[in-house]
Design a protein around this motif. Structure first.
Motif, PDB file in Angstrom:
ATOM      1  N   GLN A  61      -0.949  -0.330  -7.528  1.00 25.23           N
ATOM      2  CA  GLN A  61      -0.773  -0.167  -6.098  1.00 25.23           C
ATOM      3  C   GLN A  61      -1.775  -1.062  -5.372  1.00 25.23           C
ATOM      4  OE1 GLN A  61      -1.297   3.845  -4.823  1.00 25.23           O
ATOM      5  NE2 GLN A  61      -0.516   3.470  -2.780  1.00 25.23           N
ATOM      6  N   SER A  99      -4.563  -1.939  -2.862  1.00 20.08           N
ATOM      7  CA  SER A  99      -5.666  -1.150  -2.336  1.00 20.08           C
ATOM      8  C   SER A  99      -6.182  -1.831  -1.082  1.00 20.08           C
ATOM      9  CB  SER A  99      -6.771  -1.036  -3.385  1.00 20.08           C
ATOM     10  OG  SER A  99      -7.820  -0.260  -2.899  1.00 20.08           O
ATOM     11  N   ARG A 152       0.829  -1.215   0.000  1.00 17.82           N
ATOM     12  CA  ARG A 152       0.000   0.000   0.000  1.00 17.82           C
ATOM     13  C   ARG A 152       0.861   1.262   0.000  1.00 17.82           C
ATOM     14  NH1 ARG A 152      -4.292   2.695  -0.696  1.00 17.82           N
ATOM     15  NH2 ARG A 152      -5.281   3.889   0.931  1.00 17.82           N
ATOM     16  N   THR A 154      -5.630  -2.456   3.267  1.00 16.90           N
ATOM     17  CA  THR A 154      -4.579  -2.472   4.275  1.00 16.90           C
ATOM     18  C   THR A 154      -3.552  -3.566   4.066  1.00 16.90           C
ATOM     19  OG1 THR A 154      -5.959  -3.855   5.676  1.00 16.90           O
ATOM     20  CG2 THR A 154      -6.103  -1.473   6.014  1.00 16.90           C
ATOM     21  N   THR A 178      -1.106  -6.319   1.624  1.00 20.63           N
ATOM     22  CA  THR A 178      -0.328  -6.350   0.385  1.00 20.63           C
ATOM     23  C   THR A 178      -1.121  -7.105  -0.663  1.00 20.63           C
ATOM     24  OG1 THR A 178       0.803  -8.374   1.032  1.00 20.63           O
ATOM     25  CG2 THR A 178       1.868  -6.294   1.617  1.00 20.63           C
TER      26      THR A 178
END
Length: 110
Positions: free
Chosen positions: A72, A74, A14, A76, A78
């Motif tokens: 990326q 999204s 994140r 909390t 990985t």
């Protein structure tokens, strides 16, 4: 990350993102967690973010156009994913050329 040529696996956090240039038809598959896919506007020199797509585990997104892509995690946790570059099927290309030539009218002989 470099331009994917075949397939690339990636792990996303994140706090950090991965930025790379991808061609049209590149597939991004989420194998774990949620991935935010952000595409840059191809007209701008900078990375002005244009479109955003969110995929969850097991989903796939195929890029409709080439350009700079940011991935990326999204949420909390990985995330992990797979990036598959489009493959150029040489046999299909040759067959399409032959079909075009076969449809052209024959020149008239005098």
């Amino acid at each position: 990350m470099n331009i994917p040529t075949d397939s690339s696996t990636l792990r996303l956090d994140r706090k950090y993102c991965t930025l790379f240039y991808a061609s049209r038809g590149t597939a991004i598959i989420s194998t774990q967690g949620n991935i935010l896919i952000t595409a840059a506007d191809p007209c701008l020199a900078g990375i002005a973010l244009n479109s955003r797509t969110f995929i969850t585990e097991g989903e796939c997104h195929v890029l409709p156009q080439g350009g700079w892509i940011r991935l990326q995690a999204s949420g909390t946790e990985t995330a992990a994913g797979l990036v598959l570059a489009p493959t150029a099927n040489r046999l299909v290309t040759l067959w399409q050329r032959w079909l075009r030539r076969a449809r052209q009218p024959l020149p008239l002989r005098s």
